[in-house]
Design a protein around this motif. Structure first.
Motif, PDB file in Angstrom:
ATOM      1  N   MET A 179       0.815  -1.214   0.000  1.00 59.51           N
ATOM      2  CA  MET A 179       0.000   0.000   0.000  1.00 59.51           C
ATOM      3  C   MET A 179       0.850   1.266   0.000  1.00 59.51           C
ATOM      4  N   GLY A 180       2.107   1.158   0.367  1.00 55.49           N
ATOM      5  CA  GLY A 180       3.012   2.291   0.279  1.00 55.49           C
ATOM      6  C   GLY A 180       3.283   2.709  -1.161  1.00 55.49           C
ATOM      7  N   TYR A 181       2.967   1.811  -2.094  1.00 54.76           N
ATOM      8  CA  TYR A 181       3.128   2.092  -3.525  1.00 54.76           C
ATOM      9  C   TYR A 181       1.782   2.325  -4.207  1.00 54.76           C
ATOM     10  N   GLU A 182       0.786   2.734  -3.433  1.00 55.72           N
ATOM     11  CA  GLU A 182      -0.577   2.865  -3.968  1.00 55.72           C
ATOM     12  C   GLU A 182      -0.641   3.830  -5.150  1.00 55.72           C
ATOM     13  N   GLU A 183       0.038   4.958  -5.046  1.00 55.21           N
ATOM     14  CA  GLU A 183      -0.004   5.934  -6.147  1.00 55.21           C
ATOM     15  C   GLU A 183       0.605   5.351  -7.419  1.00 55.21           C
ATOM     16  N   GLU A 184       1.744   4.685  -7.287  1.00 51.02           N
ATOM     17  CA  GLU A 184       2.384   4.079  -8.448  1.00 51.02           C
ATOM     18  C   GLU A 184       1.519   2.972  -9.048  1.00 51.02           C
ATOM     19  N   ILE A 185       0.876   2.176  -8.185  1.00 48.01           N
ATOM     20  CA  ILE A 185       0.012   1.094  -8.653  1.00 48.01           C
ATOM     21  C   ILE A 185      -1.176   1.671  -9.424  1.00 48.01           C
ATOM     22  N   THR A 186      -1.789   2.713  -8.861  1.00 50.06           N
ATOM     23  CA  THR A 186      -2.931   3.354  -9.511  1.00 50.06           C
ATOM     24  C   THR A 186      -2.528   3.939 -10.860  1.00 50.06           C
ATOM     25  N   ALA A 187      -1.377   4.609 -10.914  1.00 43.46           N
ATOM     26  CA  ALA A 187      -0.900   5.195 -12.173  1.00 43.46           C
ATOM     27  C   ALA A 187      -0.661   4.108 -13.218  1.00 43.46           C
ATOM     28  N   TYR A 188      -0.064   2.993 -12.783  1.00 40.18           N
ATOM     29  CA  TYR A 188       0.185   1.884 -13.713  1.00 40.18           C
ATOM     30  C   TYR A 188      -1.134   1.316 -14.247  1.00 40.18           C
ATOM     31  N   GLU A 189      -2.087   1.111 -13.338  1.00 37.98           N
ATOM     32  CA  GLU A 189      -3.380   0.549 -13.764  1.00 37.98           C
ATOM     33  C   GLU A 189      -4.101   1.479 -14.729  1.00 37.98           C
ATOM     34  N   GLN A 190      -4.018   2.777 -14.480  1.00 38.75           N
ATOM     35  CA  GLN A 190      -4.673   3.732 -15.387  1.00 38.75           C
ATOM     36  C   GLN A 190      -3.994   3.742 -16.752  1.00 38.75           C
ATOM     37  N   LYS A 191      -2.668   3.651 -16.734  1.00 38.68           N
ATOM     38  CA  LYS A 191      -1.925   3.671 -17.994  1.00 38.68           C
ATOM     39  C   LYS A 191      -2.187   2.413 -18.830  1.00 38.68           C
ATOM     40  N   HIS A 192      -2.381   1.286 -18.147  1.00 43.82           N
ATOM     41  CA  HIS A 192      -2.552   0.009 -18.854  1.00 43.82           C
ATOM     42  C   HIS A 192      -3.989  -0.514 -18.812  1.00 43.82           C
TER      43      HIS A 192
END
Length: 196
Positions: A179-192
């Motif tokens: 969950m510390g990488y939530e922003e990066e995970i969200t950005a990746y999911e939006q991009k892909h």
């Protein structure tokens, strides 16, 4: 999980080798779906007789060890099945630290992921702790930051994997790290994202 830094508690010795997870939490109590409430069943077959009465000979039923929060045991503690209920039961009962010469790998990992500090010490040092705690009440202070065990003439150092140490000190489990990488995970999911 709560951060673990310095902890002081009463020692309870379990002077047995190969204590397996079915002895820690018998299989008939694994039907519960929540993580809490297992402490009442900890070491059930040793703590109680066949009619559910307390066995006065078992160490946890002795007044001297009431409210113990540091468990000292022998080799291969937590062997047997991989049930995560075993550390849940120990933690729910009130144990925060376990000290033994060796552990079953899965049990060891499950403890760490649930906020229980498992310390490996040489057998002769464990002998000394067990003997001292059997003679009279033994309180120890455990410093995870300094990796020390201190109390009643005892001053031992223990080793711990730096990553495990950091996780316990911060009170983080694997989900919290993710969950510390939530922003990066969200950005990746939006991009892909799959476009319909």
């Amino acid at each position: 999980m709560e951060p673990f830094q310095t902890f002081e508690g009463l020692v309870c010795p379990i002077d047995r080798i190969n204590v397996d997870t079915d002895q820690i939490i018998p299989k008939q109590f694994l039907k519960r779906v929540e993580r809490h409430g297992f402490g009442q069943f900890l070491f059930y077959n040793w703590r109680f007789d066949s009619e559910g009465r307390e066995n006065p000979d078992f160490i946890l039923n002795q007044p001297k060890y009431a409210n113990a929060s540091i468990l000292v045991a022998r080799n291969n503690f937590g062997c047997g099945s991989s049930r995560e209920h075993a550390p849940w039961a120990l933690q729910d009962y009130g144990f925060k630290v376990i000290i033994a010469p060796s552990y079953a790998d899965i049990f060891y990992n499950n403890c760490q992921k649930n906020g229980i500090l498992t310390i490996s010490l040489d057998a002769d040092k464990v002998d000394r702790l067990i003997s001292a705690s059997q003679q009279k009440s033994l309180h120890l202070t455990i410093s995870l930051e300094r990796q020390t065990i201190i109390g009643n003439g005892i001053h031992d150092h223990f080793d711990i994997d730096p990553y495990r140490k950091e996780m316990l000190i911060k009170g983080m489990d694997d989900i919290a790290v993710t969950m510390g990488y939530e922003e990066e995970i969200t950005a990746y999911e939006q991009k892909h994202a799959i476009k319909s």
